[in-house]
Design a protein around this motif. Structure first.
Motif, PDB file in Angstrom:
ATOM      1  N   ALA A   2       0.837  -1.199   0.000  1.00 29.33           N
ATOM      2  CA  ALA A   2       0.000   0.000   0.000  1.00 29.33           C
ATOM      3  C   ALA A   2       0.866   1.241   0.000  1.00 29.33           C
ATOM      4  CB  ALA A   2      -0.927   0.003   1.215  1.00 29.33           C
ATOM      5  N   SER A   3       0.265   2.336  -0.416  1.00 29.77           N
ATOM      6  CA  SER A   3       0.954   3.621  -0.432  1.00 29.77           C
ATOM      7  C   SER A   3       0.009   4.699   0.092  1.00 29.77           C
ATOM      8  CB  SER A   3       1.432   3.957  -1.856  1.00 29.77           C
ATOM      9  OG  SER A   3       0.328   4.102  -2.727  1.00 29.77           O
ATOM     10  N   ALA A   4       0.533   5.886   0.209  1.00 29.93           N
ATOM     11  CA  ALA A   4      -0.185   7.093   0.648  1.00 29.93           C
ATOM     12  C   ALA A   4      -0.266   7.194   2.166  1.00 29.93           C
ATOM     13  CB  ALA A   4      -1.579   7.178   0.043  1.00 29.93           C
ATOM     14  N   SER A   5      -0.490   6.072   2.878  1.00 33.75           N
ATOM     15  CA  SER A   5      -0.550   6.109   4.333  1.00 33.75           C
ATOM     16  C   SER A   5      -0.425   4.683   4.863  1.00 33.75           C
ATOM     17  CB  SER A   5      -1.858   6.751   4.820  1.00 33.75           C
ATOM     18  OG  SER A   5      -2.967   6.054   4.270  1.00 33.75           O
ATOM     19  N   THR A   6      -0.409   4.530   6.179  1.00 35.15           N
ATOM     20  CA  THR A   6      -0.303   3.213   6.801  1.00 35.15           C
ATOM     21  C   THR A   6      -1.561   2.930   7.616  1.00 35.15           C
ATOM     22  OG1 THR A   6       2.106   3.352   6.939  1.00 35.15           O
ATOM     23  CG2 THR A   6       1.018   1.777   8.394  1.00 35.15           C
ATOM     24  N   TYR A   7      -2.185   1.786   7.343  1.00 34.13           N
ATOM     25  CA  TYR A   7      -3.370   1.334   8.078  1.00 34.13           C
ATOM     26  C   TYR A   7      -3.012   0.098   8.892  1.00 34.13           C
ATOM     27  CZ  TYR A   7      -6.964   4.335   5.927  1.00 34.13           C
ATOM     28  OH  TYR A   7      -7.750   5.391   5.554  1.00 34.13           O
ATOM     29  N   GLU A   8      -3.817  -0.167   9.930  1.00 33.43           N
ATOM     30  CA  GLU A   8      -3.681  -1.379  10.726  1.00 33.43           C
ATOM     31  C   GLU A   8      -4.766  -2.356  10.283  1.00 33.43           C
ATOM     32  OE1 GLU A   8      -3.234  -2.701  15.426  1.00 33.43           O
ATOM     33  OE2 GLU A   8      -4.176  -0.786  14.899  1.00 33.43           O
ATOM     34  N   CYS A   9      -4.358  -3.559   9.855  1.00 34.32           N
ATOM     35  CA  CYS A   9      -5.302  -4.512   9.279  1.00 34.32           C
ATOM     36  C   CYS A   9      -5.329  -5.803  10.083  1.00 34.32           C
ATOM     37  CB  CYS A   9      -4.920  -4.824   7.832  1.00 34.32           C
ATOM     38  SG  CYS A   9      -4.929  -3.376   6.747  1.00 34.32           S
ATOM     39  N   HIS A  10      -6.512  -6.430  10.128  1.00 36.12           N
ATOM     40  CA  HIS A  10      -6.705  -7.662  10.884  1.00 36.12           C
ATOM     41  C   HIS A  10      -6.250  -8.865  10.075  1.00 36.12           C
ATOM     42  CE1 HIS A  10      -9.166  -6.142  14.321  1.00 36.12           C
ATOM     43  NE2 HIS A  10      -9.343  -5.129  13.479  1.00 36.12           N
ATOM     44  N   LEU A  11      -5.638  -9.825  10.776  1.00 34.99           N
ATOM     45  CA  LEU A  11      -5.274 -11.107  10.182  1.00 34.99           C
ATOM     46  C   LEU A  11      -6.173 -12.200  10.765  1.00 34.99           C
ATOM     47  CD1 LEU A  11      -1.352 -10.958  10.088  1.00 34.99           C
ATOM     48  CD2 LEU A  11      -3.003 -10.258   8.339  1.00 34.99           C
ATOM     49  N   SER A  12      -5.900 -13.440  10.411  1.00 34.60           N
ATOM     50  CA  SER A  12      -6.767 -14.553  10.807  1.00 34.60           C
ATOM     51  C   SER A  12      -6.698 -14.842  12.301  1.00 34.60           C
ATOM     52  CB  SER A  12      -6.419 -15.811  10.011  1.00 34.60           C
ATOM     53  OG  SER A  12      -5.049 -16.135  10.168  1.00 34.60           O
ATOM     54  N   GLU A  13      -5.721 -14.269  13.005  1.00 31.05           N
ATOM     55  CA  GLU A  13      -5.628 -14.446  14.445  1.00 31.05           C
ATOM     56  C   GLU A  13      -6.496 -13.454  15.207  1.00 31.05           C
ATOM     57  OE1 GLU A  13      -3.128 -14.597  12.400  1.00 31.05           O
ATOM     58  OE2 GLU A  13      -2.344 -16.608  12.728  1.00 31.05           O
ATOM     59  N   SER A  14      -7.195 -12.585  14.495  1.00 29.20           N
ATOM     60  CA  SER A  14      -8.023 -11.584  15.153  1.00 29.20           C
ATOM     61  C   SER A  14      -9.068 -12.258  16.051  1.00 29.20           C
ATOM     62  CB  SER A  14      -8.725 -10.707  14.116  1.00 29.20           C
ATOM     63  OG  SER A  14      -9.618  -9.816  14.743  1.00 29.20           O
ATOM     64  N   LEU A  15      -9.266 -11.720  17.262  1.00 33.42           N
ATOM     65  CA  LEU A  15     -10.245 -12.276  18.188  1.00 33.42           C
ATOM     66  C   LEU A  15     -11.670 -12.021  17.721  1.00 33.42           C
ATOM     67  CD1 LEU A  15      -8.563 -11.320  21.600  1.00 33.42           C
ATOM     68  CD2 LEU A  15      -8.457 -13.497  20.353  1.00 33.42           C
ATOM     69  N   VAL A  16     -11.851 -11.016  16.898  1.00 34.71           N
ATOM     70  CA  VAL A  16     -13.171 -10.729  16.332  1.00 34.71           C
ATOM     71  C   VAL A  16     -13.275 -11.476  15.011  1.00 34.71           C
ATOM     72  CG1 VAL A  16     -14.768  -8.945  15.560  1.00 34.71           C
ATOM     73  CG2 VAL A  16     -13.161  -8.457  17.427  1.00 34.71           C
ATOM     74  N   VAL A  17     -14.052 -12.536  14.983  1.00 35.13           N
ATOM     75  CA  VAL A  17     -14.128 -13.411  13.809  1.00 35.13           C
ATOM     76  C   VAL A  17     -14.550 -12.632  12.569  1.00 35.13           C
ATOM     77  CG1 VAL A  17     -15.274 -15.425  12.816  1.00 35.13           C
ATOM     78  CG2 VAL A  17     -14.597 -15.430  15.237  1.00 35.13           C
ATOM     79  N   ALA A  18     -15.447 -11.688  12.733  1.00 34.09           N
ATOM     80  CA  ALA A  18     -15.961 -10.934  11.588  1.00 34.09           C
ATOM     81  C   ALA A  18     -14.888 -10.075  10.934  1.00 34.09           C
ATOM     82  CB  ALA A  18     -17.126 -10.065  12.015  1.00 34.09           C
ATOM     83  N   ASN A  19     -13.796  -9.819  11.677  1.00 35.77           N
ATOM     84  CA  ASN A  19     -12.733  -8.973  11.128  1.00 35.77           C
ATOM     85  C   ASN A  19     -11.638  -9.770  10.423  1.00 35.77           C
ATOM     86  OD1 ASN A  19     -14.006  -6.728  12.116  1.00 35.77           O
ATOM     87  ND2 ASN A  19     -12.712  -6.545  13.947  1.00 35.77           N
ATOM     88  N   ARG A  20     -11.726 -11.080  10.455  1.00 33.61           N
ATOM     89  CA  ARG A  20     -10.696 -11.895   9.825  1.00 33.61           C
ATOM     90  C   ARG A  20     -10.809 -11.823   8.296  1.00 33.61           C
ATOM     91  NH1 ARG A  20     -11.397 -17.234  13.753  1.00 33.61           N
ATOM     92  NH2 ARG A  20     -10.628 -16.198  15.664  1.00 33.61           N
ATOM     93  N   PRO A  21      -9.681 -11.866   7.578  1.00 31.56           N
ATOM     94  CA  PRO A  21      -9.732 -11.787   6.115  1.00 31.56           C
ATOM     95  C   PRO A  21     -10.509 -12.962   5.517  1.00 31.56           C
ATOM     96  CG  PRO A  21      -7.488 -11.517   6.929  1.00 31.56           C
ATOM     97  CD  PRO A  21      -8.299 -11.997   8.074  1.00 31.56           C
TER      98      PRO A  21
END
Length: 735
Positions: free
Chosen positions: A199-218
């Motif tokens: 990615a470019s322009a800025s930095t975001y924080e993204c969820h991976l499959s270890e996320s405790l919130v299931v709905a946020n997993r890729p």
């Protein structure tokens, strides 16, 4: 009760009357619509399936922490900042059943950013080619004891082409199109779908499959239908030669096309996608929204049978003084996306002046003022002296052109002409190569010559090798006519050399190549020499000229004055006599002697649209021109005369092979034709009278010229005892 009974009877009567009227209408055929068989059949329904799956592995790699693994993290950074760059690696099982085609695929990635720092993010996805381990992958390594081709998985063997960017903003679950990558995995029967995100322009924080919130997993959401993929549709970009300038052809002052038409042919698809970028990997922060497709941007596309075009819309203008990369691909009727066809073009930043009195365009070009990724002028030299034979001088601040009894130095120039974007119908009124002399020794007579070899590299070429690897002979010098000259010891250190005919000929030859369906030339290569081919030097002379790498004196530049509207070059005059390479003789009492006052003849009946140029030289490279005529200024002859007789006052020397060349200069367009060249020998031989009608002319190798080059005699012998041996160079022949 009676009242209720009467009401029910009235209702029944009314219903009966309505039914009677309806049945009466139906009794008439015209009351029934003329339904076709197709309308009566059940509609054809394409069964499609949408399946969503979670990642089987994911992690991140970070240049700021190049040896850190993020395989167990719930969230990771994606993007670039002052401290470094972070990318995401993610894999999914290929769940598409055999016999199914992918019509749509989206990666759902939940990301966020601190509201204080909120800014857009441009997300790029490509196919991950290299194998990697979730528990060990880092910026430096894909796995323990393994290496990326380049750190950060940046090599061509690490990942595939970046897909057009997804533009995200704020805290959200981004749905990123990965259809082309998933289709490619299905077509090639890969068991997994492996993705690399940057990615470019800025930095975001993204969820991976270890996320405790299931709905946020890729997740990867794939829609597929019954069918089999082809390899995708194809097309052929045809709007510009790769690496050439893209210009406005209808504007006299040279100007780049900032809203160009991008076209293609040979297409077998129904839709197309086009992307432009300032970067060859199509991943640049500076890029505008230069991605277009026929479905979302139909108004700017024109589609025909097997061809199409698109105009870059107003508001999306490209920038002058830039080099642009483009790619386009076709999509077939089943939705299969084809491979990218990629190229690049230049948008030179010209500053053209239109002369108020002549109407000519005037432009000055340095090696870097067009604002392009390529140098417009490249320069270096090669040296035959000792260890210098193996040395490259491509970064030297000066180049040397010189000659002596033991060594030669040749200057090399490359003009990247297709960067300039001269009109195809240009007449070059004048073209001067301007260089600054740093120093000189002796009297170096320097001439420019068009080179046949266009493969030499500025930072690789040596006397022995044209690119540092592959050999060439004699420093790359092949005898050819001069196209300009100067004296190394002239009074001014500013050296201006007229190379008009070379520039004009480059344009004319390219027009001929395009008309014939061939690829035009991109460059004009010139060699500067201070010696005559085949003549041994007895003195030492040289001149040092400032190069494009000079930091202490003026770098070289090219001045061009041009007109347009030319219909092509004027007819090149044709020699008729003497015959090329033949001797010219006087006959006195049946004895032969060299004719020192021959008549030179050409076809005076050709189409003349201007003046005849004639030059006579003692060498084939036209370094020593002894007579030069322009019928615009001379009264010696006219073009239609068809001949010029050399007078006693201009008589030639015996024992010399002379060369003469002819050209025509259009008097209205100033278009200079290329030269036609021919030669004749004024022999030093004389026949002798023997007796009666017998005369003798003694010939031996080189005895007709003072240079010893004519006649050229060859001899050898062959031996059946050694049938594979050649005896050229032997002092004696065995018979």
């Amino acid at each position: 009760m009676p009242t209720n009974t009467s009401g029910r009877r009235k209702i029944a009567t009314s219903i009966m009357l309505v039914l009677m009227f309806l049945f009466a209408d139906l009794a008439h055929p015209q009351a029934v619509p003329d339904w076709s068989k197709e309308e009566l059949e059940e509609p054809h329904v394409v069964a499609q399936t949408t399946y969503s799956s979670y990642a089987i592995k994911d992690t991140a790699i970070d240049s700021a922490n190049p040896n850190t693994n993020y395989g167990n993290e719930e969230t990771v950074d994606l993007g670039s900042s002052m401290t470094g760059e972070s990318k995401i690696l993610i894999s999914f099982n290929n769940t598409v059943p055999s016999g199914e085609m992918v019509t749509d695929a989206n990666l759902n990635l939940t990301c966020g950013i601190d509201p204080i720092d909120i800014a857009p993010i441009n997300i790029y996805v490509s196919r991950m080619k290299a194998n990697w381990d979730e528990a060990n992958a880092t910026w430096n390594n894909p796995d323990t004891s393994m290496d990326w081709e380049f750190y950060g998985a940046e090599g061509e063997s690490d990942h595939g082409d970046w897909e057009p960017p997804f533009y995200g903003y704020a805290n959200n679950t981004f749905s990123i199109d990965v259809t082309a990558i998933v289709q490619d995995a299905v077509i090639n029967s890969r068991s997994s779908i492996d993705l690399l995100l940057a990615a470019s322009a800025s930095t975001y924080e993204c969820h991976l499959s270890e996320s405790l919130v299931v709905a946020n997993r890729p997740t990867l959401e794939i829609t597929h239908v019954n069918g089999t993929h082809t390899n995708g549709a194809t097309l052929n970009p045809n709007f510009v030669e790769d690496g050439a300038a893209l210009m406005n052809p209808d504007v006299f002052k040279l100007s780049a096309a900032t809203n160009p038409t991008l076209s293609w042919n040979e297409s077998n698809g129904t839709d197309a996608q086009i992307q432009l970028s300032l970067s060859r990997d199509f991943k640049a922060d500076e890029d505008d929204t230069w991605y277009y497709n026929t479905q979302d941007n139909s108004s700017i596309f024109t589609l025909g049978t097997n061809e199409g075009s698109m105009v870059v819309p107003t508001g999306h203008e490209l920038s002058n003084s830039s080099s642009m990369y483009y790619r386009m691909r076709s999509i077939d009727s089943a939705g299969t996306i084809g491979q990218w066809q990629t190229g690049y073009f230049h948008l030179p930043g010209h500053n053209v002046t239109e002369n108020g009195s002549t109407g000519y365009g005037e432009v000055t070009i340095t090696f870097d003022d067009l604002g392009l990724i390529d140098k417009t002028i490249e320069d270096t030299y090669v040296d035959s002296n000792g260890v210098a034979k193996n040395s490259n001088m491509g970064t030297d601040g000066t180049l040397t052109v010189g000659s002596s009894s033991s060594a030669d130095q040749y200057g090399l120039l490359r003009l990247n002409m297709d960067d300039i974007g001269l009109h195809a119908n240009s007449s070059i009124v004048s073209a001067n190569m301007v260089m600054t002399r740093d120093s000189y020794s002796g009297t170096a007579e320097v001439s420019y010559h068009v080179m046949e070899n266009d493969m030499w590299t500025e930072n690789g070429v040596t006397w022995r090798k044209y690119d540092g690897t592959y050999y060439w002979d004699d420093g790359g010098r092949i005898p050819s006519m001069s196209v300009g000259n100067f004296e190394g010891d002239q009074a001014s250190s500013k050296i201006e050399t007229d190379i008009t005919v070379a520039i004009q000929n480059w344009i004319d030859k390219n027009n001929d190549a395009i008309a014939a369906g061939d690829s035009p030339s991109k460059t004009l290569e010139l060699m500067m020499v201070a010696s005559t081919w085949g003549i041994d030097e007895t003195t030492t002379q040289s001149v040092n000229l400032c190069t494009t790498d000079s930091l202490t004196c003026t770098q070289p530049y090219l001045e061009i004055t041009y007109d347009w509207g030319s219909n092509g070059p004027p007819t090149i005059p044709t020699h008729t006599s003497p015959s090329n390479g033949h001797s010219v003789w006087n006959i006195t009492g049946d004895n032969l002697s060299g004719n020192t006052m021959p008549t030179l003849e050409w076809d005076g009946t050709i189409s003349w649209s201007g003046d005849l140029l004639l030059e006579l030289s003692t060498d084939s490279e036209y370094r020593n021109i002894i007579h030069s005529f322009d019928t615009d200024t001379t009264s010696e002859f006219t073009p239609s005369d068809g001949n010029w007789s050399i007078s006693a006052g201009d008589s030639l020397d015996t024992g010399v092979m002379y060369h003469w060349r002819l050209a025509q200069l259009d008097s209205s367009t100033m278009h200079h034709s290329w030269w036609a060249t021919s030669s004749f020998l004024v022999s030093s031989l004389q026949s002798e009278y023997l007796q009666d009608d017998e005369h003798r002319l003694r010939l031996s190798h080189g005895n007709a010229t003072t240079a010893g080059d004519a006649p050229s005699c060859e001899d050898t012998y062959i031996d059946s005892g050694t049938p594979s041996s050649n005896y050229n160079g032997e002092d004696e022949m065995q018979v």
